[in-house]
Design an enzyme around this catalytic site. Structure first.
Site, mmCIF file in Angstrom:
data_model
loop_
_atom_site.group_PDB
_atom_site.id
_atom_site.type_symbol
_atom_site.label_atom_id
_atom_site.label_comp_id
_atom_site.label_asym_id
_atom_site.label_seq_id
_atom_site.Cartn_x
_atom_site.Cartn_y
_atom_site.Cartn_z
ATOM 1 N N LYS A 218 -23.856 -0.497 19.555
ATOM 2 C CA LYS A 218 -23.407 0.848 19.889
ATOM 3 C C LYS A 218 -24.376 1.497 20.874
ATOM 4 C CE LYS A 218 -19.963 0.741 16.946
ATOM 5 N NZ LYS A 218 -18.549 0.930 17.300
ATOM 6 N N ASP A 272 -20.619 -0.556 23.146
ATOM 7 C CA ASP A 272 -19.519 0.309 22.708
ATOM 8 C C ASP A 272 -20.005 1.749 22.648
ATOM 9 O OD1 ASP A 272 -17.386 1.547 21.468
ATOM 10 O OD2 ASP A 272 -17.425 0.313 19.652
ATOM 11 N N GLU A 298 -17.057 -0.845 25.812
ATOM 12 C CA GLU A 298 -15.890 -0.475 25.015
ATOM 13 C C GLU A 298 -15.791 1.044 24.880
ATOM 14 O OE1 GLU A 298 -14.414 -0.971 20.361
ATOM 15 O OE2 GLU A 298 -15.738 -2.472 21.252
ATOM 16 N N GLU A 327 -9.031 0.753 20.372
ATOM 17 C CA GLU A 327 -9.255 1.134 18.976
ATOM 18 C C GLU A 327 -8.580 2.454 18.623
ATOM 19 O OE1 GLU A 327 -13.112 2.623 16.311
ATOM 20 O OE2 GLU A 327 -13.421 1.338 18.060
ATOM 21 N N ASP A 350 -5.685 -1.949 17.172
ATOM 22 C CA ASP A 350 -6.141 -1.588 15.825
ATOM 23 C C ASP A 350 -4.955 -1.751 14.885
ATOM 24 O OD1 ASP A 350 -8.420 0.133 14.234
ATOM 25 O OD2 ASP A 350 -6.397 0.611 13.547
ATOM 26 N N HIS A 377 -9.940 -4.556 17.221
ATOM 27 C CA HIS A 377 -10.940 -3.749 16.530
ATOM 28 C C HIS A 377 -10.842 -4.039 15.038
ATOM 29 C CE1 HIS A 377 -11.694 0.101 14.203
ATOM 30 N NE2 HIS A 377 -12.890 -0.183 14.700
#
Length: 467
Positions: A218, A272, A298, A327, A350, A377
């Site tokens: 992240k 992400d 992402e 997502e 998702d 995701h």
């Protein structure tokens, strides 16, 4: 033949905010939660489904689930199963419920939970895991199961049918292959923003030892911090000393790794941002992370900003960094536009942000036509259990390829499911094989009793009240 007679809905919340699990630049306080439904019939046949939230608001989704599920009361299950595309349209067609979407937001993810429960029931009635139920469909049955309104300018039923027929004769070969070796996975568990450097390093080493070679971290809160953490991960995944015994580095220039910025061991890093940036900010920020060689960024900006994603992709392409999203793409029309605008390198469906399996099939078909790999995701609670079925459907029956695909794996909360997903020694998902597991989303009653909000035993305890 069984009829739908009722349902049970549960607001189940897990205190993951206490450990920092799920933390990212946008979502800093996550209690992974399940808005969970069990459809009941006048027989022993049931169907389980859920959608995922991160805590507050889960009760609102549960209220919407009850409204959607009411439309199925009294319906003959075999009539519903006979044409799941038509059934999906029926579920979406209540004009008053549609008004509060339409086809987006709370009502849409609630519909996803109910549609997934119905597919789970269908698979259980045939005593097959969901993926097997669907890949055994004829091309005509598969096309009939999808959601088609609003996407004929991207793909027609006739195009889809022709595409499916071209690979139908080799389905058995692909099924045998994936049963043998598993479906490729990547790991996010080491990369949460709330983790210390020491924890990131330890979890990364553990993931490498488990056979993973795709890793995601992240980013988005602080560029210097992200660069430091990225270098920590790179220093481990690019070092052959951490590879499992007997494992040799993969060729970074092989077909399945080409264009992914793989390091010397063949390991790939993804990043992400969870929607935290404006478009110009995203471009400049990610350029500053080029040193850690990410395959893609992402969710660099708002999830339904199609043109924004296209602009980011165009700006980052000279730097060898791709764009992935999906997502939080709230319906098939957003995916349609992302594909038409050439805004993404990777499509990330998702399983319950979209309105169930029928809408997911539509996106899989469009992605296959446009030649964009689908890397779903997962994580959260229950999402890994769901998405292995969807990736198997994509590989065996729709796209016919998994060589460049990777399916997200996050090692959280699997112990609460009766048939949890699992990973083999090569860092790949095992294929679900229990003929009675349906969509693999049935939760233990003891877990529901402990974590149901607000009166589950955990939340009534002193520990829960403190949390």
């Amino acid at each position: 033949m069984p009829q739908v007679t009722g349902f049970e809905v549960h607001d189940v919340r897990f205190p993951t905010s206490l450990t920092g699990d799920g933390t990212d630049a946008m979502n800093t306080d996550c209690d992974y939660s399940s808005a969970y439904i069990t459809l009941l019939t006048d027989s022993e046949l049931v169907g389980h489904g859920m959608t995922f939230t991160i805590g507050r608001g889960n009760d609102i989704v549960c209220m919407a689930i009850r409204e959607v599920a009411n439309r199925l009361i009294g319906k003959d299950t075999e009539e519903l199963f006979a044409d799941m595309g038509k059934t999906w349209e029926f579920m979406m067609s209540d004009p008053q419920l549609r008004w509060i979407g339409p086809e987006k937001g709370v009502i849409h993810i609630a519909t996803g939970a109910v549609n997934n429960a119905l597919w789970d029931m269908y698979a259980r009635s045939r005593q097959k895991p969901l993926w097997k139920l669907v890949v055994d469909f004829s091309p005509e049955e598969l096309v009939r199961s999808a959601a088609w309104r609003y996407i004929s300018d991207a793909i027609t039923k006739e195009e889809a049918l022709d595409m499916l027929k071209k690979i139908e004769s080799t389905k058995a070969e692909r099924e045998a292959k994936v049963r043998e070796i598993g479906y490729p996975a990547y790991v996010t568990s080491a990369g949460w923003l709330g983790y210390s450097d020491e924890k990131v390093a330890r979890l990364t080493k553990e993931a490498v030892a488990m056979g993973f070679n795709h890793f995601k971290m992240k980013v988005g809160a602080d560029q210097a911090n992200d660069l430091r953490r990225g270098k920590i991960i790179r220093s481990i995944i690019d070092d052959p000393q951490y590879l499992p015994a007997g494992t040799h580095p993969r060729d970074p220039n092989s077909e399945d790794l080409k264009g992914k910025n793989a390091g010397p061991t063949g390991s790939v890093l993804m990043i992400d941002a969870n929607q935290v940036w404006d478009v110009p900010q995203a471009i400049e920020y990610v350029k500053g992370l080029e040193e850690i060689k990410p395959w893609f960024i992402e969710e660099p900006t708002a999830p339904d900003d199609v043109l924004g994603h296209a602009a980011i992709r165009k700006a980052l392409k000279p730097h060898g960094i791709g764009v992935a999203t999906g997502e939080h793409a709230h319906n098939r029309m957003v995916f349609k536009q992302l594909l038409q605008a050439e805004a993404i390198d990777v499509c990330q469906i998702d399983s319950c942000r979209l309105a169930g399996v029928s809408e997911v099939i539509s996106v899989l078909l469009m992605s296959a036509k446009f030649g964009v790999p689908v890397c779903p995701h997962a994580g959260g609670v229950g999402l890994c259990e769901y998405v292995i079925h969807l990736s198997l459907i994509d590989y065996i029956a729709i796209s016919g390829t998994m060589e460049r695909n990777v399916l997200e794996f996050v090692d959280h909360l699997h112990e609460h499911f009766i048939t949890p997903c699992s990973i083999n020694s090569k860092g790949r998902y095992n294929v679900p094989t229990n003929p009675l597991e349906g969509y693999s989303i049935e939760m233990f009653q003891t877990s529901i009793a402990e974590y149901e909000w607000p009166n589950g035993s955990y939340w009534l305890s002193a520990k829960g009240k403190k949390a």
